[in-house]
Design an enzyme around this catalytic site. Structure first.
Site, PDB file in Angstrom:
ATOM      1  N   PHE A 129       0.834  -1.201   0.000  1.00  0.00           N
ATOM      2  CA  PHE A 129       0.000   0.000   0.000  1.00  0.00           C
ATOM      3  C   PHE A 129       0.878   1.264   0.000  1.00  0.00           C
ATOM      4  O   PHE A 129       1.768   1.374  -0.822  1.00  0.00           O
ATOM      5  CB  PHE A 129      -1.011  -0.040   1.144  1.00  0.00           C
ATOM      6  CG  PHE A 129      -2.049  -1.136   0.952  1.00  0.00           C
ATOM      7  CD1 PHE A 129      -3.078  -0.992   0.041  1.00  0.00           C
ATOM      8  CD2 PHE A 129      -1.967  -2.329   1.655  1.00  0.00           C
ATOM      9  CE1 PHE A 129      -4.015  -2.005  -0.169  1.00  0.00           C
ATOM     10  CE2 PHE A 129      -2.891  -3.347   1.463  1.00  0.00           C
ATOM     11  CZ  PHE A 129      -3.925  -3.184   0.549  1.00  0.00           C
ATOM     12  N   SER A 130       0.672   2.206   0.918  1.00  0.00           N
ATOM     13  CA  SER A 130       1.348   3.507   0.814  1.00  0.00           C
ATOM     14  C   SER A 130       2.841   3.472   1.104  1.00  0.00           C
ATOM     15  O   SER A 130       3.509   4.489   0.910  1.00  0.00           O
ATOM     16  CB  SER A 130       0.686   4.526   1.755  1.00  0.00           C
ATOM     17  OG  SER A 130      -0.408   5.135   1.137  1.00  0.00           O
ATOM     18  N   VAL A 131       3.382   2.350   1.540  1.00  0.00           N
ATOM     19  CA  VAL A 131       4.835   2.257   1.634  1.00  0.00           C
ATOM     20  C   VAL A 131       5.456   2.487   0.255  1.00  0.00           C
ATOM     21  O   VAL A 131       6.589   2.972   0.136  1.00  0.00           O
ATOM     22  CB  VAL A 131       5.266   0.895   2.222  1.00  0.00           C
ATOM     23  CG1 VAL A 131       6.784   0.743   2.218  1.00  0.00           C
ATOM     24  CG2 VAL A 131       4.739   0.745   3.659  1.00  0.00           C
ATOM     25  N   ALA A 132       4.694   2.197  -0.795  1.00  0.00           N
ATOM     26  CA  ALA A 132       5.187   2.413  -2.159  1.00  0.00           C
ATOM     27  C   ALA A 132       5.514   3.877  -2.430  1.00  0.00           C
ATOM     28  O   ALA A 132       6.337   4.177  -3.307  1.00  0.00           O
ATOM     29  CB  ALA A 132       4.159   1.914  -3.175  1.00  0.00           C
TER      30      ALA A 132
END
Length: 396
Positions: A129-132
């Site tokens: 998810f937002s770790v990307a």
């Protein structure tokens, strides 16, 4: 409303922001990434068994590109670490209660803790998810070193000229990275007319990503650089900017600059628009637990692979310190990293994903999970307690 301020709780991501991003991801997956074989299922409303099955196999649900790996960078075994929780919690009870698929702790480049749950193994790829967002930020640092991106003070329109007629015409790459563009944005996840709900709607123009068409029409609210407002759409713009600047996909560029030369042990994937192939800069990366940890170690190693610097000089220090005030004492926002005044920094994703880097202790903490909710205070507080427990154990 136009902004969602994080609540004043330490060691956690803003719950409303994470929920808002979940809606963004839902819309992007349903409208842009679906393949003929994908169940058009809203990831926010997958039941627990669906989450645990699909988070490890997102490429079977949606279109994706492959990030090719190289010869594995070794992760030798270090002295075992036992997290020291402040209460009666144990690692086993924590992982079971919060549906954790894996935790890994590196210190001084050695594995001090590695544990799996939910049937995951060292070869399991798990979505981030937002770790990307932090992956995309790192690619900006590589593109700067290459000269593909000339300067962070370049206007965004140098790379995405379709934005020249709108409010982004005076916004710099740096302001996009810090989400301080000043362009008006409504990230209200319960409002069907909000920007976050509409950003993947509309007619496609040949050669123009759907997101760019939408963002080009947004009005200005503040002067560029004046105020931080969380905008998931801007992270996707950064991804498009990197693709335009380098002339290659995010997956291919990540493979070229990090995944192969540093020595990730397995291929990763990056979800993409099934129509025009554009990857979402803010989501969609899936990798193994060990390779997430290797990315953290790559950063601790100064962004150097095989003795050669991958990132622009000074990039890491610049990217991982506070550039924007988010209204939480001791915390801030850097270049797509959540920052802490003590020098730590983190990539954080919904449903329990975490890549936490503590440079002073040479510590990398990774968690992959399938929380029963996208985020709430109970889950985020427990994860914060886990990080504190690891740090306490590392100091033994």
């Amino acid at each position: 409303m136009n902004t969602h301020r994080p609540t004043n709780l330490p060691w956690r991501e803003p719950a409303l922001l994470a929920k808002a991003f979940c809606l963004v991801l839902t819309l992007s997956l349903l409208t842009a990434c679906a393949t003929p074989h994908a169940r058009r299922t809203d990831v926010l409303f997958w039941n627990q068994s669906q989450r645990e099955a699909n988070f490890r196999a997102m490429e079977t649900q949606y279109a994706s590109n492959v990030v090719r790996h190289g010869v594995a960078h070794p992760l030798p075994t270090g002295t075992p670490l036992t997290p020291h929780f402040a209460d009666a919690t144990t690692l086993d009870s924590y992982m079971a209660e919060h549906r954790v698929a894996g935790v890994m702790v590196l210190q001084h480049g050695k594995v001090r803790l590695e544990r799996y749950g939910l049937g995951a193994t060292p070869s399991t790829r798990w979505t981030s998810f937002s770790v990307a967002k932090s992956f995309t930020s790192t690619l900006v640092g590589a593109a700067l070193r290459d000269g593909s991106i000339h300067s962070l003070d370049d206007k965004v329109t140098r790379y995405i000229p379709e934005l020249a007629a709108g409010a982004y015409r005076d916004v710099t790459v740096r302001q996009l990275l810090t989400m301080t563009s000043g362009v008006r944005w409504n990230e209200d996840y319960v409002d069907p007319t909000s920007d976050v709900a509409q950003m993947y709607e509309g007619a496609r123009q040949p050669g123009v990503p759907l997101l760019v068409s939408y963002m080009s029409k947004l009005p200005r609210e503040f002067a560029p650089g004046e105020r931080w407002v969380y905008k998931t759409g801007e992270t996707d713009l950064i991804g498009i900017l990197v693709e335009r600047a380098t002339g290659t996909s995010l997956a291919a560029y990540l493979s070229e600059k990090v995944w192969k030369p540093y020595g990730m042990a397995a291929d990763a994937i990056w979800l993409k628009d099934g129509v025009d192939g554009t990857e979402a800069g803010g989501s969609g990366v899936s990798a193994t637990l060990g390779d997430y940890a290797r990315l953290g170690q790559f950063l601790l190693d100064g962004g150097v692979s095989n003795g050669k610097p991958v990132l622009a000089d000074g990039w890491l220090a610049d990217a991982t310190h506070k550039h924007a005030d988010i209204g939480v004492p001791g915390r801030g926002y850097g270049y797509q990293w959540w920052t802490y005044d003590n020098g730590d920094f983190a990539g954080i994703g919904i449903f329990g994903q975490l890549l936490y880097v503590d440079p002073a202790r040479e510590l990398v903490i990774v968690q992959l999970a399938a929380w029963p909710v996208a985020t709430n205070d109970t889950q985020a507080t427990a994860r914060a307690a886990f990080v504190r427990a690891v740090i306490a154990g590392a100091e033994d």
